[in-house]
Write a protein that holds these residues in place. Sequence first.
Motif, PDB file in Angstrom:
ATOM      1  N   GLY A 149     -30.457 -20.177 -44.959  1.00  0.00           N
ATOM      2  CA  GLY A 149     -29.974 -18.899 -44.438  1.00  0.00           C
ATOM      3  C   GLY A 149     -29.635 -18.969 -42.960  1.00  0.00           C
ATOM      4  N   LEU A 150     -29.390 -17.814 -42.380  1.00  0.00           N
ATOM      5  CA  LEU A 150     -29.003 -17.733 -40.978  1.00  0.00           C
ATOM      6  C   LEU A 150     -30.222 -17.912 -40.075  1.00  0.00           C
ATOM      7  CD1 LEU A 150     -26.285 -17.120 -39.515  1.00  0.00           C
ATOM      8  CD2 LEU A 150     -27.103 -14.780 -39.259  1.00  0.00           C
ATOM      9  N   VAL A 151     -30.085 -18.768 -39.070  1.00  0.00           N
ATOM     10  CA  VAL A 151     -31.149 -18.999 -38.095  1.00  0.00           C
ATOM     11  C   VAL A 151     -30.687 -18.458 -36.745  1.00  0.00           C
ATOM     12  CG1 VAL A 151     -32.562 -20.724 -36.914  1.00  0.00           C
ATOM     13  CG2 VAL A 151     -31.907 -21.076 -39.314  1.00  0.00           C
ATOM     14  N   GLU A 152     -31.494 -17.606 -36.136  1.00  0.00           N
ATOM     15  CA  GLU A 152     -31.168 -17.045 -34.823  1.00  0.00           C
ATOM     16  C   GLU A 152     -32.121 -17.641 -33.792  1.00  0.00           C
ATOM     17  OE1 GLU A 152     -31.401 -12.836 -35.062  1.00  0.00           O
ATOM     18  OE2 GLU A 152     -29.843 -12.660 -36.591  1.00  0.00           O
ATOM     19  N   ILE A 153     -31.554 -18.192 -32.739  1.00  0.00           N
ATOM     20  CA  ILE A 153     -32.352 -18.855 -31.711  1.00  0.00           C
ATOM     21  C   ILE A 153     -32.085 -18.217 -30.356  1.00  0.00           C
ATOM     22  CG2 ILE A 153     -32.975 -21.065 -30.669  1.00  0.00           C
ATOM     23  CD1 ILE A 153     -31.728 -22.467 -33.063  1.00  0.00           C
ATOM     24  N   ALA A 154     -33.147 -17.868 -29.655  1.00  0.00           N
ATOM     25  CA  ALA A 154     -33.043 -17.349 -28.286  1.00  0.00           C
ATOM     26  C   ALA A 154     -33.259 -18.511 -27.317  1.00  0.00           C
ATOM     27  CB  ALA A 154     -34.096 -16.265 -28.050  1.00  0.00           C
ATOM     28  N   TRP A 155     -32.316 -18.674 -26.392  1.00  0.00           N
ATOM     29  CA  TRP A 155     -32.345 -19.808 -25.469  1.00  0.00           C
ATOM     30  C   TRP A 155     -32.539 -19.353 -24.030  1.00  0.00           C
ATOM     31  CZ3 TRP A 155     -32.832 -24.562 -27.172  1.00  0.00           C
ATOM     32  CH2 TRP A 155     -32.361 -24.892 -28.457  1.00  0.00           C
ATOM     33  N   ALA A 156     -33.345 -20.093 -23.286  1.00  0.00           N
ATOM     34  CA  ALA A 156     -33.499 -19.895 -21.842  1.00  0.00           C
ATOM     35  C   ALA A 156     -32.900 -21.102 -21.140  1.00  0.00           C
ATOM     36  CB  ALA A 156     -34.965 -19.742 -21.467  1.00  0.00           C
ATOM     37  N   ILE A 157     -32.091 -20.845 -20.120  1.00  0.00           N
ATOM     38  CA  ILE A 157     -31.354 -21.897 -19.418  1.00  0.00           C
ATOM     39  C   ILE A 157     -31.667 -21.823 -17.928  1.00  0.00           C
ATOM     40  CG2 ILE A 157     -29.059 -22.871 -19.007  1.00  0.00           C
ATOM     41  CD1 ILE A 157     -28.124 -21.066 -21.399  1.00  0.00           C
ATOM     42  N   ASN A 158     -31.980 -22.957 -17.331  1.00  0.00           N
ATOM     43  CA  ASN A 158     -32.221 -22.998 -15.892  1.00  0.00           C
ATOM     44  C   ASN A 158     -30.912 -22.850 -15.127  1.00  0.00           C
ATOM     45  OD1 ASN A 158     -35.100 -23.487 -15.994  1.00  0.00           O
ATOM     46  ND2 ASN A 158     -34.628 -25.570 -16.670  1.00  0.00           N
ATOM     47  N   VAL A 159     -31.020 -22.547 -13.842  1.00  0.00           N
ATOM     48  CA  VAL A 159     -29.826 -22.360 -13.013  1.00  0.00           C
ATOM     49  C   VAL A 159     -28.964 -23.619 -12.999  1.00  0.00           C
ATOM     50  CG1 VAL A 159     -28.997 -21.850 -10.666  1.00  0.00           C
ATOM     51  CG2 VAL A 159     -30.975 -20.626 -11.580  1.00  0.00           C
ATOM     52  N   ASP A 160     -29.606 -24.798 -13.044  1.00  0.00           N
ATOM     53  CA  ASP A 160     -28.851 -26.061 -13.030  1.00  0.00           C
ATOM     54  C   ASP A 160     -28.331 -26.445 -14.413  1.00  0.00           C
ATOM     55  OD1 ASP A 160     -31.139 -26.802 -14.353  1.00  0.00           O
ATOM     56  OD2 ASP A 160     -31.689 -28.431 -12.995  1.00  0.00           O
ATOM     57  N   ARG A 161     -28.476 -25.521 -15.378  1.00  0.00           N
ATOM     58  CA  ARG A 161     -27.985 -25.686 -16.731  1.00  0.00           C
ATOM     59  C   ARG A 161     -28.724 -26.769 -17.522  1.00  0.00           C
ATOM     60  NH1 ARG A 161     -25.401 -23.206 -13.692  1.00  0.00           N
ATOM     61  NH2 ARG A 161     -23.201 -23.664 -13.736  1.00  0.00           N
ATOM     62  N   THR A 162     -29.982 -26.962 -17.212  1.00  0.00           N
ATOM     63  CA  THR A 162     -30.877 -27.678 -18.111  1.00  0.00           C
ATOM     64  C   THR A 162     -31.600 -26.632 -18.959  1.00  0.00           C
ATOM     65  OG1 THR A 162     -32.624 -27.673 -16.422  1.00  0.00           O
ATOM     66  CG2 THR A 162     -31.228 -29.647 -16.576  1.00  0.00           C
ATOM     67  N   LEU A 163     -32.186 -27.064 -20.056  1.00  0.00           N
ATOM     68  CA  LEU A 163     -32.871 -26.118 -20.937  1.00  0.00           C
ATOM     69  C   LEU A 163     -34.261 -25.788 -20.420  1.00  0.00           C
ATOM     70  CD1 LEU A 163     -32.077 -27.287 -24.581  1.00  0.00           C
ATOM     71  CD2 LEU A 163     -31.212 -25.289 -23.385  1.00  0.00           C
ATOM     72  N   LYS A 164     -34.563 -24.510 -20.423  1.00  0.00           N
ATOM     73  CA  LYS A 164     -35.910 -24.082 -20.038  1.00  0.00           C
ATOM     74  C   LYS A 164     -36.805 -23.915 -21.265  1.00  0.00           C
ATOM     75  CE  LYS A 164     -38.507 -20.630 -17.425  1.00  0.00           C
ATOM     76  NZ  LYS A 164     -39.209 -21.656 -16.624  1.00  0.00           N
ATOM     77  N   GLY A 165     -36.251 -23.380 -22.341  1.00  0.00           N
ATOM     78  CA  GLY A 165     -37.045 -23.192 -23.547  1.00  0.00           C
ATOM     79  C   GLY A 165     -36.282 -22.415 -24.602  1.00  0.00           C
ATOM     80  N   PHE A 166     -36.941 -22.160 -25.736  1.00  0.00           N
ATOM     81  CA  PHE A 166     -36.306 -21.423 -26.829  1.00  0.00           C
ATOM     82  C   PHE A 166     -37.380 -20.852 -27.734  1.00  0.00           C
ATOM     83  CE2 PHE A 166     -37.386 -25.192 -29.134  1.00  0.00           C
ATOM     84  CZ  PHE A 166     -37.474 -24.802 -30.468  1.00  0.00           C
ATOM     85  N   TYR A 167     -36.988 -19.935 -28.597  1.00  0.00           N
ATOM     86  CA  TYR A 167     -37.819 -19.532 -29.726  1.00  0.00           C
ATOM     87  C   TYR A 167     -36.915 -19.039 -30.847  1.00  0.00           C
ATOM     88  CZ  TYR A 167     -37.384 -14.585 -28.278  1.00  0.00           C
ATOM     89  OH  TYR A 167     -36.898 -13.339 -27.933  1.00  0.00           O
ATOM     90  N   PHE A 168     -37.429 -19.063 -32.048  1.00  0.00           N
ATOM     91  CA  PHE A 168     -36.668 -18.615 -33.204  1.00  0.00           C
ATOM     92  C   PHE A 168     -36.795 -17.098 -33.351  1.00  0.00           C
ATOM     93  CE2 PHE A 168     -37.781 -23.039 -34.464  1.00  0.00           C
ATOM     94  CZ  PHE A 168     -36.490 -23.536 -34.579  1.00  0.00           C
ATOM     95  N   GLN A 169     -35.662 -16.390 -33.217  1.00  0.00           N
ATOM     96  CA  GLN A 169     -35.668 -14.956 -33.479  1.00  0.00           C
ATOM     97  C   GLN A 169     -35.758 -14.691 -34.979  1.00  0.00           C
ATOM     98  OE1 GLN A 169     -33.287 -12.470 -30.171  1.00  0.00           O
ATOM     99  NE2 GLN A 169     -31.956 -13.446 -31.643  1.00  0.00           N
ATOM    100  N   ARG A 170     -35.124 -15.567 -35.735  1.00  0.00           N
ATOM    101  CA  ARG A 170     -35.124 -15.459 -37.193  1.00  0.00           C
ATOM    102  C   ARG A 170     -34.987 -16.856 -37.769  1.00  0.00           C
ATOM    103  NH1 ARG A 170     -30.728 -12.170 -40.982  1.00  0.00           N
ATOM    104  NH2 ARG A 170     -30.843 -13.547 -42.763  1.00  0.00           N
ATOM    105  N   CYS A 171     -35.851 -17.196 -38.699  1.00  0.00           N
ATOM    106  CA  CYS A 171     -35.781 -18.497 -39.354  1.00  0.00           C
ATOM    107  C   CYS A 171     -36.618 -18.438 -40.631  1.00  0.00           C
ATOM    108  CB  CYS A 171     -36.302 -19.601 -38.432  1.00  0.00           C
ATOM    109  SG  CYS A 171     -36.178 -21.263 -39.145  1.00  0.00           S
TER     110      CYS A 171
END
Length: 208
Positions: free
Chosen positions: A107-129
Motif C-alpha cells: 500500500g501507500l507509505v507516507e514518510i515525513a523527512w527532516a532536512i538540515n540546512v546543508d541538505r543532509t538528512l536529519k531524520g524521518f518517521y513513517f506517517q503511514r506504513c
Amino acid sequence: MHIKYSSKFIAYFKISSVLFLIVSFGSEAAFCSLRDPVSAIQTLYSEDYQFKSVVTDVTEADRAQLKEELPFTIHQSEVSKHTLYVLFTKDELGGFMQARSEWAKWGLVEIAWAINVDRTLKGFYFQRCRSPQCNDVVAENISQVIKGKSFAELKSLLSEDGEQLSELGRDSFSMAPDLALLTLRSALKTLAITDISWEKDIQNLSLH
C-alpha cells in the motif's frame, strides 16, 4: 423492492470504482504534505522552531532534471504541487521538512523527512506504513544508516539502476531490506526535489 442489475452495469460499476480509487490514490500521492507539522517538529527536532510552508509545482522540467540526478525515474503522479516546510527561529534558518508518498506492495507509505540546512538528512518517521516490517526497531536501524548523509552518500547505497541496494547498502541495512530500499529511494527524491523545485525559494531565504 428488489432491483436487478444487468451484467454490463455491474461490470461498468466495478471499472468505475477501480478508476475512482486510482484517481483518489494518485491525488493523495501527488500532493505530499505533513499531517501535523507541529508534531513533526517535536518529533524530528529538539529545538523549538516556527515554520512556514512554501508550496510549489514539481514540473515536467523538474522531472527531467531529476532523471539526470537519480538512478531511477519518479512516477508521473509526483509531478504536481508539493509543500516544503521551512523551519526558523527568529531570523535564523533551522532546516526543512517535507513529506513524500511512496507506492509499495503493501500500500501507500507516507514518510515525513527532516532536512538540515546543508541538505543532509536529519531524520524521518513513517506517517503511514502498513508493512509488517514497519516498527520502531526497523525504523531506527534505517535511521542510523541514512541520518546525516548527503545525496551522494545515500546514492552509494543503491545499485547503478536504483532498483536494488548496492553491496554497501546490503551490508548497511541489517533488517527489512525491501523497506530500507523504499525509504532510501524516498530520501534521494526528497533531497533532489528540495534542491531543484525550491532552488529559488531557498536562495531567497539564504539572503535574509
